[in-house]
Design a protein around this motif. Sequence first.
Motif, PDB file in Angstrom:
ATOM      1  N   GLU A  31      51.711  28.325  20.506  1.00 58.17           N
ATOM      2  CA  GLU A  31      51.552  29.832  20.463  1.00 58.17           C
ATOM      3  C   GLU A  31      50.349  29.845  21.661  1.00 58.17           C
ATOM      4  O   GLU A  31      49.296  29.299  21.705  1.00 58.17           O
TER       5      GLU A  31
ATOM      6  N   ARG B 155      42.235  31.510  17.026  1.00 63.30           N
ATOM      7  CA  ARG B 155      43.551  31.302  16.303  1.00 63.30           C
ATOM      8  C   ARG B 155      43.398  29.684  16.060  1.00 63.30           C
ATOM      9  O   ARG B 155      43.301  29.010  16.748  1.00 63.30           O
TER      10      ARG B 155
ATOM     11  N   ARG C  65      47.088  31.300  23.855  1.00 63.60           N
ATOM     12  CA  ARG C  65      45.876  31.908  23.364  1.00 63.60           C
ATOM     13  C   ARG C  65      45.705  33.562  23.095  1.00 63.60           C
ATOM     14  O   ARG C  65      46.655  33.973  24.221  1.00 63.60           O
TER      15      ARG C  65
END
Length: 368
Positions: free
Chosen positions: A191, A201, A193
């Motif tokens: 995923e 995250r 940033r």
Amino acid sequence: MVEFPERDTYGEVMKGYFSLMRGFGSEFANRSHATLAPTYGARWFEEYVARRKAEDPMHVRGRLSPADPSFFLKEFRYAPETVYRDVIPNTPDLRVLSKKIMDIRNTWMHFGDEPTVMRLREAAEYLRDFGMKASMGVAGPATRMIKRVDRIRTGQHQPASANTSAPTAAAMGAESAEPPSEIPLAPLTDEPRPPIGSRWRGDLPDRRVRVTKTRDVVDISTGESLRNEIAGDIGEKVRQWTSARPLGDLWVDRDGAVGGFVEGQERLLGYTGEDPAGETARGFLVKRFYDIRDRKLVDIDSGSALGDTVGADCAEQARTIEDAAAGVMEPGGTIRVTNYGDVLYIDDRGTSRIAVATPKTWFPGHLG
């Protein structure tokens, strides 16, 4: 009735902000009617709007409400002649506060960052000050909102749900039959940033680093400097990471992402390497407000123009920034800047970056 947040969550913060703004708008509309109807008649608002649409169809359009702060504050501040200056005093303090309230509203609606109780506190401060200077009742609930935020942050506030008795088995069974309240999200691999300034995250990395008094960055476990890992001017990188005043040591992930605690939340502060291309607004909004006067970019608190505050060697760059801001600014629009120096224009169409400033080409002290 103004509703107050019970905890520092998105829904509770938004509830607090919008209910406070709704109360402010309702009170202003009530005072406007009580002040203006005896002179202009019961349909004063409809007639005023019709006149303003004829005068300025570019900026006054669509369905308008007398309780909408984005309308009556813009009229109070920008309209050449307006009945709203009969409703509240046309003082410099109220003109500045009206601009700040409009800018905060644009930021909440269109900047795209997740709001926090501290941003709610900032909004309530401006509404409190406006209410006090205009002798409006909104000052009371705004002050209470500030106190509620402070109690949430210090752990002194007990959410209302915490005071209820434990649910019965029958109630739990009925609740389990309800549709889910959460939206399930599939786990993602690799995923990307989030933008710089967003909440961190994923898990926190183990590597911890510390900014020294000499503005070096050292690995706590080895004592070695990160100078060889940092791309560009290390002094500017450190300023960008620390001007949001993160608490305690920072952390660095394997991809060079740097994080820290800002206002009690884990945030992405930047990168040891080059910043990702394409980010519109890196970092955190600076708590300063600006406007355009005679095509000059002005700090609304001091009244100083950008071109008059920078050094002679930066005058040309400052003039370029001023021209960029003056070229896009419309009544009701918002100019903000991040601690990275990204100069932003925010209006109902969204957020765009119009220039990039440095501490030398911006108002002294504003970028930290």
